[in-house]
Design a protein around this motif. Structure first.
Motif, PDB file in Angstrom:
ATOM      1  N   SER A   1       0.826  -1.212   0.000  1.00 39.77           N
ATOM      2  CA  SER A   1       0.000   0.000   0.000  1.00 39.77           C
ATOM      3  C   SER A   1       0.848   1.245   0.000  1.00 39.77           C
TER       4      SER A   1
ATOM      5  N   ARG B   1       2.484   1.732  -3.364  1.00 40.88           N
ATOM      6  CA  ARG B   1       1.534   2.216  -4.353  1.00 40.88           C
ATOM      7  C   ARG B   1       1.343   3.722  -4.252  1.00 40.88           C
ATOM      8  N   THR B   2       1.328   4.235  -3.023  1.00 42.31           N
ATOM      9  CA  THR B   2       1.135   5.680  -2.847  1.00 42.31           C
ATOM     10  C   THR B   2       2.412   6.465  -3.079  1.00 42.31           C
TER      11      THR B   2
END
Length: 521
Positions: free
Chosen positions: A34, A37-38
């Protein structure tokens, strides 16, 4: 998005993500999926929407910088074209997979599912899947633009033959259809004494010229006309014209050779019959059965003309025939024909049956003629022929009658003919009655000459009764089923509504494959 890591061992423990602090297996970036991804977007710089230019008239796609290619929907060719549009922006990533996603056929949208990999922080390999949308925009190609502007052709091939019969053109048309040379032509126009082929490029026209020079005896001339000139770039725009003149001799013509040419062909007689015209002129001497071939170069150096047109042929009836055996040839004689039989015949015109006038002559049709048969020939005895070489011949060497071909009942032959030929799509005002008669003559020549129809694609006519034998009850030659091709269509192969069935089946299969990514070739 996901990252690639080494396989975990039993002794390997978890670490905390450096950003959010959740336990994760160790990886070079020390970050969870996560947070990666950011933080990192490996598809950055790759456009998510690209324009794709499409010509509606010819249904081709633009392949930069200036070429147009034919691509079917969801084909490998279209996939390669779409990826080339993205190639310049994908130099820093690795392409793993690409495939089409289903879109509405009329939406003018093509969606491509792309999978890429890239090495990011501290050697971690990140893989990402995203969708690129291609918007189809209409743009007319140069070829279609010329067609709409009525200035579509760049080169024209003008084929001419100065003769009253079109047998050579009918034969040439079948050769062009067999070798599919008419597909590159923008337009085919039939005019008096010939046909014009229009092409968009000079290369296609030159290809047609080379084919004609290898197929029929002819000679060619080339000319160019300047259309425009750019003084800044020093470029010239020309329109090219190729003029092809075919020898003015057709099958079944009676010709008179020059003494020099007749001697070079094996001391054959000057009065000969043209057996057929292919890449050379095939001549036969009806007095000795000598045969010879005259190519285009030899003809133009020693030209000769036809002495008789098909309209001047008269119908004779055979009164008596006698086959000549062991014919002695003169010194230096050439090759004799093994397919013909020399005979002496007495004939009488069907228009003079109320008189006792008969004519004696030699003929090469001894294997076909019997007493009572009808035959077409030319009456030299009662005609006035103006020919340079014939007027200088010894009158005793000129035959009274030259027989050309055996005559059959045409209406019965047409009724029993169970085959057909294909024709080119060409512009013409209409077929005159004389053209229809000449076309029937050509069809009869195909039935009578096996060597001539070897170069022609003959298709079975399903609307006619099948052939049971090679000859009919009158002895007229016919084409057997073994020599015919099946003119298959989609309806014939599936029985009536096969086109709709196959179209529905193809649409179903296409819909089922929309959700699957096509592997990259």
């Amino acid at each position: 998005m996901e990252y690639m890591q080494a396989p975990a061992t039993s002794s390997q423990g978890n670490i905390l993500c450096c950003t959010c602090g959740i336990p994760i297996p160790p990886n070079p970036a020390n970050m969870c999926v996560s947070c990666l991804r950011t933080t990192v977007d490996i598809s950055e710089g790759i456009p998510k929407q690209v324009n794709l230019h499409f010509c509606k008239q010819c249904e081709r796609y633009l392949q930069p910088p200036a070429s147009w290619v034919q691509c079917a929907l969801e084909s490998r060719e279209l996939l390669a074209l779409c990826l080339k549009k993205l190639k310049g922006n994908m130099t820093k990533v690795r392409l793993i997979d690409a495939g089409f996603l289903w879109t509405e056929p009329h939406s003018k949208r093509i969606k491509l599912k792309v999978t890429i990999q890239k090495e990011v922080m501290n050697g971690a390999i990140l893989q990402q899947v995203f969708v690129v949308e291609f918007v189809i925009q209409g743009q007319m190609c140069d070829d279609c633009h010329r067609v709409e502007a009525k200035d579509f052709w760049n080169s024209v091939v003008q084929v001419r033959q100065k003769t009253s019969h079109k047998k050579t053109f009918y034969y040439l048309e079948q050769l062009i259809l067999k070798h599919k040379l008419h597909q590159n032509a923008l337009n085919i126009k039939e005019i008096h004494e010939g046909i014009d082929f229009y092409y968009a490029t000079k290369q296609h026209a030159q290809k047609m010229v080379d084919f004609l020079q290898c197929t029929v005896p002819c000679r060619s001339k080339t000319s160019q006309r300047l259309i425009s000139h750019d003084i800044h770039s020093n470029t010239f725009n020309y329109k090219s014209t190729y003029s092809i003149e075919i020898v003015p001799v057709c099958k079944d013509n009676v010709v008179c050779l020059s003494p020099r040419l007749a001697q070079s062909l094996g001391n054959m007689g000057q009065v000969c019959v043209c057996a057929r015209v292919t890449s050379t002129i095939h001549l036969i001497d009806p007095n000795t059965l000598q045969i010879a071939e005259v190519d285009g170069g030899t003809y133009w150096r020693n030209p000769f003309n036809s002495l008789v047109s098909p309209r001047q042929l008269e119908e004779f009836i055979v009164m008596d025939t006698d086959v000549i055996r062991n014919q002695k040839l003169r010194a230096g004689a050439g090759i004799r024909s093994n397919k013909h039989t020399l005979a002496e015949v007495w004939v009488q015109k069907t228009s003079e049956m109320d008189t006792a006038q008969q004519y004696h002559c030699r003929t090469h049709l001894g294997h076909l003629l019997n007493i009572g048969d009808l035959v077409q020939g030319f009456d030299f005895a009662n005609s006035n022929v103006n020919d340079e070489f014939l007027n200088k011949m010894n009158p005793s060497h000129i035959p009274d009658v030259v027989l050309i071909k055996k005559s059959y009942n045409r209406s019965k032959r047409v009724k029993r003919r169970n085959w057909k030929l294909k024709e080119m799509d060409k512009d013409r005002e209409g077929m005159a009655p004389e053209d229809e008669r000449q076309y029937q003559d050509f069809l009869e020549d195909l039935e009578e000459d096996e060597a001539l129809r070897k170069n022609v694609n003959i298709f079975r006519d399903a609307s006619k009764i099948p052939v049971e034998s090679d000859t009919d009850d009158e002895g007229a030659p016919r084409i057997s089923l073994m020599e015919m091709l099946e003119d298959l269509s989609l309806a014939d192969a599936t029985g009536g509504e096969g086109a709709d069935i196959l179209a529905t089946r193809f649409s179903t299969q296409q819909h089922q494959t929309h959700s699957h990514a096509e592997p990259l070739a």
